[in-house]
Write a protein that holds these residues in place. Structure first.
Motif, short mmCIF file in Angstrom:
data_model
loop_
_atom_site.label_atom_id
_atom_site.label_comp_id
_atom_site.label_asym_id
_atom_site.label_seq_id
_atom_site.Cartn_x
_atom_site.Cartn_y
_atom_site.Cartn_z
N LYS A 51 -67.28 8.39 -6.59
CA LYS A 51 -68.42 7.50 -7.17
C LYS A 51 -69.76 7.98 -7.15
O LYS A 51 -70.56 7.94 -8.65
N GLU A 52 -70.03 8.44 -5.67
CA GLU A 52 -71.50 9.14 -6.19
C GLU A 52 -72.01 10.15 -7.28
O GLU A 52 -73.01 10.26 -7.04
N LEU A 53 -70.92 10.74 -6.46
CA LEU A 53 -71.51 11.56 -7.66
C LEU A 53 -70.97 12.25 -8.72
O LEU A 53 -71.53 12.93 -9.98
N ALA A 54 -70.18 11.37 -9.03
CA ALA A 54 -69.72 11.54 -10.96
C ALA A 54 -69.27 12.29 -11.04
O ALA A 54 -69.59 12.83 -11.97
N GLN A 55 -68.25 12.40 -10.00
CA GLN A 55 -67.57 13.74 -9.87
C GLN A 55 -65.82 13.65 -9.69
O GLN A 55 -65.39 12.76 -8.97
N GLY A 56 -65.21 14.56 -10.50
CA GLY A 56 -63.66 14.52 -10.49
C GLY A 56 -63.27 15.40 -10.85
O GLY A 56 -63.69 16.62 -10.91
N THR A 57 -61.90 15.36 -10.11
CA THR A 57 -61.10 16.66 -10.55
C THR A 57 -59.58 15.50 -10.44
O THR A 57 -59.11 14.37 -10.38
N THR A 58 -58.26 16.49 -10.44
CA THR A 58 -57.11 16.31 -11.08
C THR A 58 -56.20 17.14 -9.42
O THR A 58 -56.06 17.79 -8.89
N SER A 59 -54.84 16.36 -8.93
CA SER A 59 -54.36 17.20 -8.36
C SER A 59 -52.87 17.69 -9.31
O SER A 59 -53.23 18.01 -10.38
N ASN A 60 -52.72 19.13 -8.58
CA ASN A 60 -52.13 19.28 -9.71
C ASN A 60 -50.78 19.63 -9.41
O ASN A 60 -50.12 18.13 -8.58
N ILE A 469 -63.69 27.66 -3.95
CA ILE A 469 -64.79 26.81 -4.55
C ILE A 469 -63.56 26.39 -6.19
O ILE A 469 -63.69 24.90 -6.44
N ARG A 470 -62.45 26.74 -6.03
CA ARG A 470 -61.03 25.79 -6.87
C ARG A 470 -61.33 23.89 -6.63
O ARG A 470 -60.39 24.23 -5.54
N PRO A 471 -61.71 23.54 -6.97
CA PRO A 471 -61.38 21.73 -6.80
C PRO A 471 -59.70 21.80 -7.21
O PRO A 471 -59.35 20.70 -6.89
N ILE A 472 -58.99 22.39 -8.17
CA ILE A 472 -57.86 22.36 -8.57
C ILE A 472 -56.92 23.55 -7.34
O ILE A 472 -56.39 24.01 -8.24
N PRO A 473 -56.03 22.36 -6.63
CA PRO A 473 -55.12 24.17 -6.29
C PRO A 473 -54.11 24.50 -6.85
O PRO A 473 -53.43 24.30 -7.55
#
Length: 905
Positions: A51-60, A469-473
Motif C-alpha cells: 500500500k505505501e509504495l502503490a506497488q503490486g505483483t501476482t503469484s505464479n 529482480i523478477r517479482p513473479i517466480p
C-alpha cells in the motif's frame, strides 16, 4: 483513471507477440512466499499489493510470489477472487523476508435490500451508478509514472507438421511441448488524455526474436470504455442492451463495502463478456473483475485487481490473462501477467470535486482524516517511494461550474437511480471530462502519443540479474525454456532457428520470378524494379470487345529523401481477338511532402470502360462473360495523354487539377466465345442509359480541363520523417468541381461545362460502430457536345459478386443507368454496428460478424427518382459480406437483389 484491459488473441501470441516490463532495483530486498488455500493447494495469480509504495505483483501458477522493496514497514494486502483479502504488516530490513499466506474462502452476505415494484434486481441500480461515472473513472488521473513488469508465456501442446514446415521456412523451429517466455521491465509515463511513453529497461526472451508487442494498447484499453476493440464492455453506456446483472451479495474490505455482480450476456456472442465484477459501493468503481469471452480459437479469461493509490482513486495493480485453445493444427495455452508500481500520481484538478469520496457523506470526513494523518505521520524517507500527493489541488468551491457538480452529487446520493438519471449523469460527467481535457491548447498536428525507448543493453542482462529482480517466480516449464536457450547460446543462430535445405536454383532463381513476380532492389534501396509475374489476375483477361488478352507491366521506382519519389510503369496488352496491340505508361512524382503534392502523367492506347470512376471489375466481367454469357462492361478505345496534380493549398484545403487529351473510338464486340451458352449472343457494346445517343458514343477527340477544390475543417495530421499524413477530422469534407470540354483545342469537338458540389463524412462512434453519409449534386449548364465518358458518374454495382465493400453505392440499377448530361442529386447514408437486427438471433449472435444497413437516393430529369435500401451481414468468415437490397422508383417497389462481397482489395 482506469487501467487497460489487454485482450490477447491466440494467433498473435502463439505466433510470438508478447512483451513485458519493470522498476528500479537498487538497495532493495525481496518479500517472497507462497499463497495457498486452507487445504494447502496453491492459489495462482493472487495479487500482492504494497500500500505505501502503490506497488503490486501476482503469484505464479504455483502460488509463489516475490517483490523487491526497500527497507521499511509496510501494509501488504493479499487478494484473490473468491478468497477473503488479508492485510498484514511486514517489516523489511537488510535481508529478504518470507511470508507464506493461507487464504480462506470469501463469504458474501446478502444485506437487507429495498425491492421496487418492478421487481428489478438491485444490481441494476449499482450498475447505473458505475456506468454514469465511467467517464470520471477514465479521466480522473492527469498523469502518473509506473514501473511495470509483465511476463507472457506461450506453451505449445500440439503443433501439426504442416505448421512446423511453414515456420521452418521463416527460420523458426517449434515442436509440441515447447514453451516460450518473454519478460520485460519498463517505465511507463502517462499524461492525459492519452499520451504514453515506454522506456524498456530490460528484456529477457526465449522467443526466436524479441517481439514488438503493442504494449500501449494494453494501457489504453479500459473496461470503462463502451467497446474494447469489437468486444462490448459490461460497463459501457449501451451495456444494458447486451447484458443482464445479478446481485450476489457483499463483503467488507477495510471501511469499504464490495458488491459482487454477476454479468450474464443476453445472448451467446463472441463480442460479449461473462463472469463477475466487484464494485466498491459508494465510490461506484471497479474493485476487481473476473471475466471471460470466447474467440473462434478458444476462451480467454481476464482478471484484474484494483487498489487504492490515493483516497478514492482505484487503479489496477494486478493483471492476468489466460487462454487455451487452438487453430489450424496448433493447440496451446497463453498466460499473460504482470505487476505495477505507481509513482507520481497526479489527479485531474477539475475532477477532484466530483469524486464520490468528496461528494458522498460516508466518505467525505474519512478522506479528510486519512489525508491529514498520512501527511503528519509519514517519514520523509517514505515520501520518496510513495505516491506523490498533488500540490494545491482545488476542492469543490474552487472548481468552475459548481451547479453541474451539485447536480452530479444529487444523482449519486440517490439510493436507486433510473436509466434517465444514469444517462444524465453520464452526460454531465462527459462534459466535465471534456472541459478538463480541452484546457490544454489543441494543435492540429498530432504528436506520436505512444513513444517507445529501448535502453542500450536491455537484452544483455544475465540470469542472476533476473533472478534478483523478477517479482513473479518462474514455473518449471518457464525455467526449462530459459535453460534450453542458455544451453544453446553458443550455437550458431542459423543452426538453432535455420534450415540447411537448399531450394532448386533454377526454379527459385529464374522460373519463380517469371511466374510469381519479384522485386529487385539496389544496395542503397533507393531504386526498385517490380515485376508482378505471369500468375496474377491482370496478366490474362477476357471481354467481349477484346476477346482474350494478355497484359504485362513492370514498375521502376526511384526514391530520394522522404516525400520525394518517382514511379514509371510501362505496360503492354495484346487483344487477341481484336488483333490490337495496346500500350502505354503511367508515371507519378511526389514532391513538397508537407503539402502532400503528387503529379501524374499517363499516356497510351487502351480499352477503357465508359464508367471510368466506378469501372466494372475486369475479373468479374470475364467470369460472368465466360460462364454466364453476361458482358457487364461496355468499352471504347482511348488514345490519350492525361495529366493530374494534387497539392495542399493550406491544411485541409486541397486543389486538384487535370488536363487530358482523348482520341475516343467506338468499338464493337469482336468475339462470341464463352464456355457455356454458345448458342446465345453477347449483348451489343452499347451502354444502357435513357438519354445516351449515337452522338455521345461516336468516335471523337476531346480536350478536357478539370479543377476541384476540397476542404475539410480542422483536419488533424501527423508528420513522419518530414512527410505530412492526414489523420481525421470531426467535420465533413466539402468539395466543388468544375469540368470544361474545350472545343477546338488540339482538334477537340468537346463543348460542355459541368459543375458539382458535395459533402461527405464518416463518424466513428466507437471502434466497432460507424455512421457515414454523403450528399452531392451536379449540373451541366452547357452540354452542346459531350462524350458519354464525360457524363456524370454514379457508383452502381449490380454484379452478384463483388471484391470490394461499397458503402455509398447502388446495387440494383445497371452500371450505366444512373448517368446524365443534365443535372442530378444523390445522397447516401449507412450505419455499421455489431448488433442491429439479425445478430440478436440465436446462432448468429455467437459470431464476430457485424451488420450494415444503408439507404441511397438519386434524382435526375426524365427518370423516376430512385431509392434503395439494404442490409448486410459483414465480416462473415472474416472477409465476406452477404447483402440484400430493394429498389423503389418514385417510392414504389420496383426491384430486389442480393450479393456476396469477398473483400480482396
Amino acid at each position: 483513471m482506469s487501467k487497460p484491459v489487454f485482450i490477447p488473441t491466440f494467433i498473435r501470441l502463439l505466433l510470438f507477440s508478447v512483451i513485458l516490463f519493470l522498476p528500479d532495483i537498487a538497495n532493495s530486498q525481496q518479500l517472497k512466499g507462497k499463497i495457498t488455500d486452507e487445504k494447502g493447494a496453491p492459489i495462482p495469480y493472487a495479487t500482492v499489493f504494497i500500500k505505501e509504495l502503490a506497488q503490486g505483483t501476482t503469484s505464479n501458477v504455483d502460488g509463489k510470489y516475490g517483490i523487491d522493496v526497500p527497507e521499511g514497514t509496510y501494509t501488504v494486502i493479499y487478494r484473490s477472487l473468491g478468497y477473503a483479502p488479508q492485510n498484514i504488516r511486514v517489516k523489511v530490513s537488510t535481508k529478504s523476508v518470507t511470508k507464506d499466506i493461507t487464504m480462506v474462502d470469501q463469504v458474501h452476505q446478502l444485506r437487507e435490500i429495498r425491492v421496487y415494484g418492478n421487481g428489478e434486481d438491485p444490481a441494476y441500480s449499482i450498475m447505473r451508478h458505475v456506468i454514469g461515472l465511467s467517464n470520471f473513472h477514465k479521466n480522473q488521473v492527469e498523469s502518473y509514472k509506473a514501473d511495470v513488469y509483465l511476463r507472457g508465456t506461450v506453451h505449445f501442446q500440439k503443433v501439426s507438421r504442416i505448421i512446423r514446415n511453414q515456420l521452418r521456412k521463416q527460420k523458426v523451429e517449434v515442436k509440441s511441448g515447447d514453451t516460450f517466455v518473454d519478460e520485460t521491465y519498463s517505465t511507463i509515463t502517462f499524461d492525459a488524455p492519452n499520451h504514453y511513453k515506454q522506456v524498456i529497461k530490460s528484456v529477457n526472451s526465449t522467443f526466436p526474436d524479441i517481439v514488438d508487442f503493442p504494449v500501449m494498447k494494453f494501457f489504453a484499453a479500459s473496461l470503462y470504455d463502451d467497446n474494447i476493440d469489437i468486444l462490448i464492455s459490461p460497463l459501457g453506456r449501451n451495456a444494458f442492451n447486451h447484458y443482464k446483472y445479478v446481485y450476489e451479495g457483499f463483503s467488507y474490505e477495510g471501511d469499504y463495502t464490495i458488491d459482487k455482480i454477476k454479468v450474464i450476456p443476453r445472448r451467446r456472442s463472441k463480442q460479449l463478456f461473462s463472469g463477475y465484477i466487484y464494485i466498491i459501493d459508494g465510490l461506484w468503481c471497479l474493485h476487481s473483475a473476473d471475466l471471460n469471452f470466447d474467440t473462434p480459437f478458444g476462451e480467454v479469461n481476464v482478471r484484474q485487481v484494483f487498489d487504492e493509490v490515493k483516497p478514492g482513486v482505484w487503479m489496477p495493480v494486478g493483471h492476468n490473462y489466460a487462454f487455451e485453445g487452438g487453430v489450424l493444427g496448433v493447440k496451446g495455452s497463453v498466460h499473460f501477467g504482470g505487476s505495477v508500481k505507481y509513482r507520481d500520481v497526479v489527479l485531474n484538478p477539475r475532477l477532484i470535486a466530483v469524486n464520490p469520496i468528496n461528494t458522498m457523506p460516508q466518505f467525505a470526513e474519512k478522506a479528510k482524516a486519512e489525508a491529514k494523518s498520512k501527511t503528519e505521520a509519514r517519514p520523509e524517507t517514505d515520501k520518496e517511494d510513495s505516491v506523490e500527493e498533488a500540490k494545491d489541488e482545488p476542492m469543490g468551491h474552487e472548481v468552475k461550474d459548481g451547479k453541474r457538480v451539485a447536480k452530479m452529487a444529487e444523482i449519486l446520493n440517490k439510493e436507486n437511480i433510473t436509466n434517465r438519471d444514469m444517462n444524465k449523469l453520464s452526460r454531465l460527467m462527459s462534459r466535465e471530462s471534456k472541459i478538463a481535457n480541452d484546457d490544454e491548447e489543441q494543435s492540429l498536428e498530432l504528436k506520436d502519443k505512444n513513444q517507445q525507448v529501448i535502453v542500450s543493453g536491455a537484452a544483455d542482462k544475465d540470469s542472476s540479474y533476473w533472478n534478483e529482480i523478477r517479482p513473479i517466480p518462474l514455473t518449471e516449464n518457464e525455467k526449462e525454456s530459459f535453460e534450453k536457450r542458455d544451453s544453446l547460446e553458443n550455437s550458431p543462430r542459423k543452426k538453432l532457428f535455420g534450415s540447411s535445405k537448399k531450394g532448386n536454383k533454377l526454379l527459385s532463381g529464374y522460373l519463380g520470378p517469371l511466374f510469381t513476380g519479384k522485386r529487385w532492389t539496389n544496395r542503397d534501396t533507393s531504386f526498385h524494379v517490380s515485376y508482378p509475374g505471369i500468375l496474377n489476375l491482370k496478366s490474362v483477361g477476357f471481354n467481349a470487345v477484346d476477346g482474350w488478352k494478355i497484359h504485362q507491366e513492370i514498375t521502376l521506382n526511384k526514391t530520394g529523401r522522404p516525400g520525394h519519389a518517382f514511379w514509371f510503369t510501362p505496360w503492354g496488352t495484346w487483344a487477341i481477338n481484336r488483333k490490337a496491340v495496346l500500350w502505354g505508361g503511367k508515371t507519378a512524382l511526389t514532391y513538397a511532402p508537407m503539402r502532400r503534392a503528387i503529379a501524374n502523367l499517363d499516356f497510351g492506347r487502351k480499352t477503357e470502360d465508359f464508367n471510368s470512376l466506378y469501372a466494372v471489375d475486369p475479373f468479374i466481367n470475364a467470369v460472368a462473360s465466360l460462364f454466364a454469357k453476361e458482358n457487364y462492361a461496355r468499352y471504347y478505345e482511348n488514345r490519350f495523354v492525361n495529366f493530374r496534380n494534387r497539392i495542399d493549398l493550406a491544411n485541409g484545403l486541397v486543389f486538384y487539377t487535370g488536363f487530358s487529351w482523348n482520341d475516343r473510338r467506338r468499338l464493337e464486340n469482336s468475339t462470341n466465345y464463352s464456355f457455356f451458352r454458345t448458342d446465345v449472343d453477347y449483348m451489343n457494346n452499347l451502354p444502357h442509359n435513357h438519354v445516351v445517343t449515337d452522338a455521345n458514343l461516336n468516335s471523337q477527340i476531346n480536350t478536357v480541363l478539370k479543377l476541384k477544390v476540397e476542404y475539410t475543417p480542422r483536419y488533424y495530421y501527423r508528420v513522419k520523417d518530414g512527410v505530412k499524413e492526414m489523420a481525421h477530422s470531426d467535420f465533413p469534407t466539402f468539395w466543388f468541381q468544375y469540368n470544361k470540354g474545350i472545343k477546338g483545342l488540339f482538334n477537340s469537338t468537346a463543348d460542355f461545362d459541368y459543375l458539382e458540389a458535395g459533402l461527405t463524412q464518416g463518424i466513428h462512434l466507437n471502434s466497432a460502430t460507424s455512421f457515414t453519409y454523403e450528399i452531392r449534386g451536379g449540373w451541366f449548364p452547357n452540354n452542346e457536345h459531350i462524350h458519354f465518358a464525360d457524363f456524370s458518374q454514379t457508383n452502381s454495382q449490380p454484379s452478384p459478386v463483388l471484391f470490394e465493400e461499397f458503402r455509398h453505392g447502388f446495387f440494383t440499377p445497371g452500371y450505366y443507368e444512373l448517368r446524365t448530361d443534365d443535372r442530378f442529386v444523390e445522397a447516401h447514408v449507412s450505419y455499421k454496428a455489431p448488433y442491429i437486427l439479425l445478430k440478436y438471433l440465436p446462432g448468429i449472435s455467437n459470431t464476430l460478424w457485424r451488420e450494415l444497413v444503408w439507404a441511397g437516393y438519386y434524382k435526375m430529369p426524365n427518370h423516376p427518382q430512385y431509392t434503395e435500401v439494404g442490409y448486410s451481414l459483414i465480416e462473415v468468415l472474416f472477409n465476406g459480406n452477404i447483402g440484400v437490397f430493394a429498389g423503389f422508383d418514385d417510392w414504389h417497389y420496383s426491384r430486389i437483389g442480393m450479393n456476396l462481397v469477398i473483400r480482396i482489395y
